[in-house]
Scaffold this motif. Structure first.
Motif, PDB file in Angstrom:
ATOM      1  N   GLY A 449       0.810  -1.208   0.000  1.00 28.41           N
ATOM      2  CA  GLY A 449       0.000   0.000   0.000  1.00 28.41           C
ATOM      3  C   GLY A 449       0.843   1.257   0.000  1.00 28.41           C
ATOM      4  N   ASN A 450       0.233   2.355   0.410  1.00 29.39           N
ATOM      5  CA  ASN A 450       0.892   3.653   0.364  1.00 29.39           C
ATOM      6  C   ASN A 450       1.827   3.865   1.564  1.00 29.39           C
ATOM      7  OD1 ASN A 450      -0.388   4.551  -2.018  1.00 29.39           O
ATOM      8  ND2 ASN A 450      -2.227   5.050  -0.848  1.00 29.39           N
ATOM      9  N   PRO A 451       2.901   4.623   1.356  1.00 31.78           N
ATOM     10  CA  PRO A 451       3.802   4.941   2.467  1.00 31.78           C
ATOM     11  C   PRO A 451       3.122   5.806   3.529  1.00 31.78           C
ATOM     12  CG  PRO A 451       4.877   5.316   0.356  1.00 31.78           C
ATOM     13  CD  PRO A 451       3.428   5.108   0.073  1.00 31.78           C
ATOM     14  N   ILE A 452       3.523   5.580   4.784  1.00 37.88           N
ATOM     15  CA  ILE A 452       3.061   6.379   5.928  1.00 37.88           C
ATOM     16  C   ILE A 452       4.280   6.711   6.778  1.00 37.88           C
ATOM     17  CG2 ILE A 452       1.720   6.406   8.071  1.00 37.88           C
ATOM     18  CD1 ILE A 452      -0.165   4.376   6.854  1.00 37.88           C
ATOM     19  N   VAL A 453       4.352   7.972   7.226  1.00 33.61           N
ATOM     20  CA  VAL A 453       5.320   8.345   8.254  1.00 33.61           C
ATOM     21  C   VAL A 453       4.528   8.938   9.415  1.00 33.61           C
ATOM     22  CG1 VAL A 453       7.313   9.748   8.868  1.00 33.61           C
ATOM     23  CG2 VAL A 453       7.119   8.798   6.553  1.00 33.61           C
ATOM     24  N   ARG A 454       4.758   8.396  10.618  1.00 32.46           N
ATOM     25  CA  ARG A 454       4.017   8.854  11.802  1.00 32.46           C
ATOM     26  C   ARG A 454       4.992   9.428  12.825  1.00 32.46           C
ATOM     27  NH1 ARG A 454       1.438   4.769  12.529  1.00 32.46           N
ATOM     28  NH2 ARG A 454      -0.722   5.444  12.214  1.00 32.46           N
ATOM     29  N   PHE A 455       4.594  10.548  13.421  1.00 31.73           N
ATOM     30  CA  PHE A 455       5.294  11.098  14.577  1.00 31.73           C
ATOM     31  C   PHE A 455       4.279  11.225  15.704  1.00 31.73           C
ATOM     32  CE2 PHE A 455       7.851  12.541  10.993  1.00 31.73           C
ATOM     33  CZ  PHE A 455       9.122  12.153  11.403  1.00 31.73           C
ATOM     34  N   LEU A 456       4.474  10.431  16.750  1.00 31.45           N
ATOM     35  CA  LEU A 456       3.572  10.426  17.905  1.00 31.45           C
ATOM     36  C   LEU A 456       4.044  11.498  18.878  1.00 31.45           C
ATOM     37  CD1 LEU A 456       1.193   8.865  19.241  1.00 31.45           C
ATOM     38  CD2 LEU A 456       2.927   7.443  20.351  1.00 31.45           C
ATOM     39  N   LEU A 495      -0.089  15.997   4.902  1.00 30.59           N
ATOM     40  CA  LEU A 495       0.083  16.056   6.355  1.00 30.59           C
ATOM     41  C   LEU A 495      -1.264  16.163   7.036  1.00 30.59           C
ATOM     42  CD1 LEU A 495       1.683  16.473   9.019  1.00 30.59           C
ATOM     43  CD2 LEU A 495       1.816  18.905   8.424  1.00 30.59           C
ATOM     44  N   GLN A 496      -1.492  15.275   8.001  1.00 30.60           N
ATOM     45  CA  GLN A 496      -2.701  15.312   8.815  1.00 30.60           C
ATOM     46  C   GLN A 496      -2.309  15.275  10.295  1.00 30.60           C
ATOM     47  OE1 GLN A 496      -4.253  11.715   6.658  1.00 30.60           O
ATOM     48  NE2 GLN A 496      -6.178  12.835   6.781  1.00 30.60           N
ATOM     49  N   VAL A 497      -3.091  15.971  11.107  1.00 30.91           N
ATOM     50  CA  VAL A 497      -2.915  15.924  12.558  1.00 30.91           C
ATOM     51  C   VAL A 497      -4.069  15.108  13.120  1.00 30.91           C
ATOM     52  CG1 VAL A 497      -2.722  17.237  14.697  1.00 30.91           C
ATOM     53  CG2 VAL A 497      -1.802  18.175  12.556  1.00 30.91           C
ATOM     54  N   THR A 512      -3.206  12.300  23.110  1.00 28.15           N
ATOM     55  CA  THR A 512      -2.175  13.119  22.495  1.00 28.15           C
ATOM     56  C   THR A 512      -2.479  13.274  21.014  1.00 28.15           C
ATOM     57  OG1 THR A 512       0.202  13.481  22.377  1.00 28.15           O
ATOM     58  CG2 THR A 512      -0.566  11.251  21.926  1.00 28.15           C
ATOM     59  N   LYS A 513      -1.591  13.928  20.292  1.00 31.06           N
ATOM     60  CA  LYS A 513      -1.740  14.133  18.855  1.00 31.06           C
ATOM     61  C   LYS A 513      -0.681  13.320  18.111  1.00 31.06           C
ATOM     62  CE  LYS A 513      -4.826  17.532  19.229  1.00 31.06           C
ATOM     63  NZ  LYS A 513      -6.232  17.398  18.742  1.00 31.06           N
ATOM     64  N   GLU A 514      -0.952  13.039  16.863  1.00 32.30           N
ATOM     65  CA  GLU A 514       0.041  12.436  15.990  1.00 32.30           C
ATOM     66  C   GLU A 514       0.079  13.201  14.677  1.00 32.30           C
ATOM     67  OE1 GLU A 514      -0.982   8.387  15.069  1.00 32.30           O
ATOM     68  OE2 GLU A 514      -2.601   8.980  13.704  1.00 32.30           O
ATOM     69  N   LEU A 515       1.272  13.263  14.106  1.00 36.24           N
ATOM     70  CA  LEU A 515       1.440  13.781  12.756  1.00 36.24           C
ATOM     71  C   LEU A 515       1.507  12.580  11.821  1.00 36.24           C
ATOM     72  CD1 LEU A 515       4.222  16.480  13.337  1.00 36.24           C
ATOM     73  CD2 LEU A 515       1.733  16.728  13.576  1.00 36.24           C
ATOM     74  N   LEU A 516       0.669  12.594  10.805  1.00 37.03           N
ATOM     75  CA  LEU A 516       0.597  11.492   9.865  1.00 37.03           C
ATOM     76  C   LEU A 516       0.888  12.030   8.471  1.00 37.03           C
ATOM     77  CD1 LEU A 516      -0.029   8.494  10.352  1.00 37.03           C
ATOM     78  CD2 LEU A 516      -2.325   8.914   9.473  1.00 37.03           C
ATOM     79  N   ILE A 517       1.964  11.549   7.878  1.00 32.86           N
ATOM     80  CA  ILE A 517       2.363  11.996   6.552  1.00 32.86           C
ATOM     81  C   ILE A 517       2.182  10.834   5.593  1.00 32.86           C
ATOM     82  CG2 ILE A 517       4.247  12.925   5.149  1.00 32.86           C
ATOM     83  CD1 ILE A 517       4.550  13.185   8.885  1.00 32.86           C
ATOM     84  N   THR A 518       1.390  11.032   4.564  1.00 35.61           N
ATOM     85  CA  THR A 518       1.107   9.985   3.590  1.00 35.61           C
ATOM     86  C   THR A 518       1.429  10.487   2.188  1.00 35.61           C
ATOM     87  OG1 THR A 518      -1.207  10.692   3.421  1.00 35.61           O
ATOM     88  CG2 THR A 518      -0.706   8.940   4.998  1.00 35.61           C
ATOM     89  N   ILE A 519       1.647   9.524   1.282  1.00 42.83           N
ATOM     90  CA  ILE A 519       1.823   9.850  -0.140  1.00 42.83           C
ATOM     91  C   ILE A 519       0.767   9.062  -0.901  1.00 42.83           C
ATOM     92  CG2 ILE A 519       3.410   9.897  -2.094  1.00 42.83           C
ATOM     93  CD1 ILE A 519       5.711   9.942  -0.224  1.00 42.83           C
TER      94      ILE A 519
END
Length: 537
Positions: A449-456, A495-497, A512-519
């Motif tokens: 599937g698509n790449p995901i980068v997460r910052f918790l 970018l989604q929060v 808490t929040k997470e930053l979710l970066i998808t392509i």
């Protein structure tokens, strides 16, 4: 049963109760009821002694946090605690009934098919049961309660026979913390009450087995193989207990020195993993927390053997996880990073809430969603059950620290994640000067599937000023601008929060929040570059 110890053994047995901790956590509570006691376990589950006297209770699967509740229920470790509150004839008789009830059940199951008793915590349970009965025997012997002592000695021999079968037939003595606890319990048993059953190693053989196994667990870096800094602390405690017991018993000339050398290495291993303020970071199966025993050893740790790299300075801490020696307490955290600065985290691991497989939040925390890492959409909902084989000590998802480079102004780490042995993601982490952290994630597979980068994010962080793929992260005394880019403009990241959770401590949740970066829609390999630059305003 006749018990004829030497004068020295009589002294040891009388002094034993209360001399050594059984290693269980705090949180036990006891409420006396007309029909017995209500017991609150460390995970807040409750037991009634009026039920524990019935053999059928031991086969029941608890409704709450089943694995952990079963561990504490079947450990019998609450019995010494009740006897420390009240130790009259009725309380001793109640403890005797509970032990007899448990033995009736476990002997029956073992006679039918001992394999049915195999579980992830049977080794820990066994260790605590032995320690419990030894404590009670010491307690009664010290008070010259001969009749009650003899009755419990009969129960102890029955228990030891079953525990020796479990040890041998289920191969319970393994190179992990449960195995070491079990070895220590058998060392205590054979030192205090040797020769009561014909099977099993003697005390001197257990000293050798413990030393050999601990030497396997703690490597040349002084790091234990359980993927969790808090367990590094626990190994220090176990080694301290062994040294203390060996010296106390006076039967093992010169053997304490061997363990003291391992202890010194393990203490250094603890210090290298601590945050600059001395706290234990929430990496692996632990929510972390404050400790005051050890002073942090600032600098860098590079341990590809254990899958851990750390940069630690006065006001900053950066960890990078990729790989393992053992899957014990391994989460799906490969390629995850945690960044601490100025007294708290910016982004981090979620830690451990509990092992409750019926709690979806607790389960997700141990998977990719509980970490700051790159993954793919089809792997993002994976749990440890999807990937890890404890019996084979393998994981379908496996990281590997590849290299580190250092110059006057920059330190960088490179790691790789493989799926069934095939590389699928590379992550390079660069610390540039004192103000810039740059992470490049290279996705090389189109299978998942698509790449995901997460910052918790840490709950202390506020998210402000989002503009396209740039965002501001701040709290009092800290502010940075985070920017997310792709090396291919036609596949711009999104970018989604979002909302997420971390564990403040066991069984205590924080939002808490997470930053979710998808392509979205990326048909080929792609890179995501994440830059965090500290600013003054």
């Amino acid at each position: 049963m006749e018990f004829v110890p030497s004068d020295n053994d009589r002294q040891l047995l009388a002094a034993y109760a209360g001399q050594f901790s059984d290693g269980t956590p705090r949180g036990w509570e006891f409420k006396e009821l007309p029909e017995g006691w209500e017991i609150t376990l460390p995970n807040n589950a409750k037991l009634l002694t009026s039920e524990l006297v019935k053999p059928a209770i031991w086969a029941e699967v608890p409704a709450k946090d089943a694995n952990t509740t079963t561990l504490w229920r079947n450990s019998l470790a609450y019995l010494p605690r009740i006897l420390q509150i009240q130790s009259g004839t009725l309380e001793v008789l109640l403890a005797e009934k509970i032990v007899n009830s448990f033995l009736d059940w476990i002997e029956s199951v073992a006679a039918d098919d001992i394999g049915k008793l195999k579980s992830g915590s049977q080794d820990h349970q066994s260790a605590l049961r032995l320690r419990t009965l030894l404590w009670i025997l010491s307690f009664l012997f010290r008070q010259d309660r001969e009749e009650e002592f003899n009755r419990f000695l009969t129960l102890y021999v029955r228990l030891l026979s079953v525990e020796n079968r479990l040890l041998d037939e289920l191969s319970l003595f393994q190179p992990n913390n449960h195995g070491i606890m079990l070895g220590i319990a058998h060392l205590h048993a054979e030192t205090l009450l040797s020769g009561l059953v014909s099977e099993g190693a003697n005390a001197h053989e257990w000293v050798k087995r413990l030393y050999s196994t601990l030497g396997e667990i703690i490597d040349e870096d002084g790091i234990a193989s359980e993927n969790t800094p808090i367990y590094q602390v626990f190994y220090v405690m176990l080694l301290e207990d062994i040294v203390s017991f060996v010296k106390w018993a006076g039967k093992f000339s010169g053997q304490a020195r061997m363990f003291e050398l391992l202890l010194r290495a393990a203490q250094i291993g603890v210090r290298k993993q601590l945050l600059p303020n001395g706290a234990v970071p929430p990496l692996g199966d632990s929510p972390g927390g404050i400790q005051y025993r050890f002073k942090p050893m600032l600098g860098s740790l590079w341990s590809p053997n254990n899958g851990l790299a750390v940069i630690s300075r006065d006001e900053e801490y950066l960890s990078f996880v990729a790989g393992f020696r053992s899957v014990i307490h391994k989460q799906l955290d490969d390629l995850s990073i945690a960044w601490w600065r100025g007294g708290d985290f910016i982004f981090r691991d979620a830690g451990l809430l509990s092992y409750d497989q019926n709690d979806p939040i607790a389960v997700a925390m141990r998977g990719p969603k509980g970490h700051s890492l790159p993954t793919y959409t089809q792997l993002d909902s994976w749990t440890t059950k999807n990937s890890i084989s404890y019996g084979r000590n393998t994981s379908r998802l496996r990281g590997n620290l590849l290299s580190r480079e250092q110059s006057e102004n920059e330190l960088s780490f490179l790691a790789e994640l493989s799926f069934d042995g095939t590389p699928i993601i590379r992550r390079r982490v660069r610390r540039i000067g004192t103000e810039v952290l740059k992470i490049r994630d290279t996705f090389t597979s189109v299978r998942f599937g698509n790449p995901i980068v997460r910052f918790l994010l840490d709950p202390s962080i506020q998210v402000t000023g989002q503009t396209n793929n740039t965002i501001v992260l701040e709290r009092p005394g800290f502010r940075c601008v985070a920017k997310f880019e792709s090396t291919k403009p036609e596949f711009a990241p999104r970018l989604q929060v979002g909302e997420s959770n971390i564990a403040l401590e066991h069984h205590k949740l924080a939002k808490t929040k997470e930053l979710l970066i998808t392509i979205p829609g990326s048909p080929e390999s792609a890179d995501v570059i994440s830059t965090f630059e500290r600013t003054n305003s």
